[in-house]
Design a protein around this motif. Structure first.
Motif, mmCIF file in Angstrom:
data_model
loop_
_atom_site.group_PDB
_atom_site.id
_atom_site.type_symbol
_atom_site.label_atom_id
_atom_site.label_comp_id
_atom_site.label_asym_id
_atom_site.label_seq_id
_atom_site.Cartn_x
_atom_site.Cartn_y
_atom_site.Cartn_z
ATOM 1 N N GLU A 11 8.795 -21.819 87.093
ATOM 2 C CA GLU A 11 8.319 -20.665 86.782
ATOM 3 C C GLU A 11 9.336 -19.810 85.906
ATOM 4 O O GLU A 11 10.454 -19.452 86.483
ATOM 5 C CB GLU A 11 7.619 -19.483 87.860
ATOM 6 C CG GLU A 11 6.452 -20.198 88.610
ATOM 7 C CD GLU A 11 5.670 -19.458 89.375
ATOM 8 O OE1 GLU A 11 5.867 -17.980 89.271
ATOM 9 O OE2 GLU A 11 4.967 -19.900 90.312
ATOM 10 N N ARG A 47 5.399 -17.327 82.351
ATOM 11 C CA ARG A 47 4.722 -16.166 82.667
ATOM 12 C C ARG A 47 5.221 -14.902 81.635
ATOM 13 O O ARG A 47 6.212 -14.692 81.469
ATOM 14 C CB ARG A 47 5.194 -15.747 84.173
ATOM 15 C CG ARG A 47 4.680 -16.832 85.077
ATOM 16 C CD ARG A 47 5.022 -16.460 86.454
ATOM 17 N NE ARG A 47 4.115 -15.102 86.912
ATOM 18 C CZ ARG A 47 4.757 -14.378 87.844
ATOM 19 N NH1 ARG A 47 5.670 -14.591 88.378
ATOM 20 N NH2 ARG A 47 3.718 -13.339 88.026
ATOM 21 N N TYR A 56 5.113 -8.239 84.905
ATOM 22 C CA TYR A 56 4.406 -9.313 84.284
ATOM 23 C C TYR A 56 3.077 -8.813 83.969
ATOM 24 O O TYR A 56 2.308 -7.919 84.560
ATOM 25 C CB TYR A 56 4.276 -10.358 85.296
ATOM 26 C CG TYR A 56 5.564 -10.978 85.868
ATOM 27 C CD1 TYR A 56 6.029 -11.957 85.017
ATOM 28 C CD2 TYR A 56 6.226 -10.711 87.111
ATOM 29 C CE1 TYR A 56 7.045 -12.722 85.492
ATOM 30 C CE2 TYR A 56 7.500 -11.260 87.249
ATOM 31 C CZ TYR A 56 7.671 -12.216 86.364
ATOM 32 O OH TYR A 56 9.141 -12.913 86.705
ATOM 33 N N PHE A 60 -0.424 -16.628 82.262
ATOM 34 C CA PHE A 60 0.582 -17.457 82.297
ATOM 35 C C PHE A 60 -0.001 -18.772 81.572
ATOM 36 O O PHE A 60 -1.179 -18.958 81.284
ATOM 37 C CB PHE A 60 0.931 -18.015 83.614
ATOM 38 C CG PHE A 60 -0.342 -18.551 84.406
ATOM 39 C CD1 PHE A 60 -0.627 -19.888 84.471
ATOM 40 C CD2 PHE A 60 -1.178 -17.628 85.288
ATOM 41 C CE1 PHE A 60 -1.462 -20.462 85.005
ATOM 42 C CE2 PHE A 60 -2.370 -18.514 85.681
ATOM 43 C CZ PHE A 60 -2.446 -19.862 85.752
#
Length: 92
Positions: A11, A47, A56, A60
């Motif tokens: 990630e 992300r 965020y 994604f």
């Protein structure tokens, strides 16, 4: 194609401009510090992250690492990761 035995998922924070370029299909590579032992066949979860707000967005994108370039002007400890869209596979 079978899932590689050592496939990892990474990630990664991705700034909005870069995220949008990947989303639109015009950015097909990522320049990254190789602090995660990236390998061909790994999955990247990019992300959408805004460094100004340190938040965020919730969006994604998943990509498959298809090639890793080192050398040729790339500083030691860094890599250029080529990536492709993931087609459906029961292994991914």
């Amino acid at each position: 194609m079978n899932k590689p035995a050592t496939q990892k998922t990474h990630e990664l924070k991705t700034h909005p401009e870069a995220f949008q370029a990947v989303e639109y299909g015009v950015k097909m590579a990522e320049f990254r510090k190789n602090d995660r032992d990236f390998a061909v066949g790994d999955i990247l979860i990019l992300r959408d992250y805004d460094p100004k707000t340190e938040q965020y967005s919730g969006k994604f994108i998943k990509r498959l690492v298809t090639h890793i370039q080192t050398g040729y002007g790339i500083p030691d400890g860094y890599v250029m990761l080529s990536m492709s869209t993931i087609r459906y596979s029961p292994f991914l």
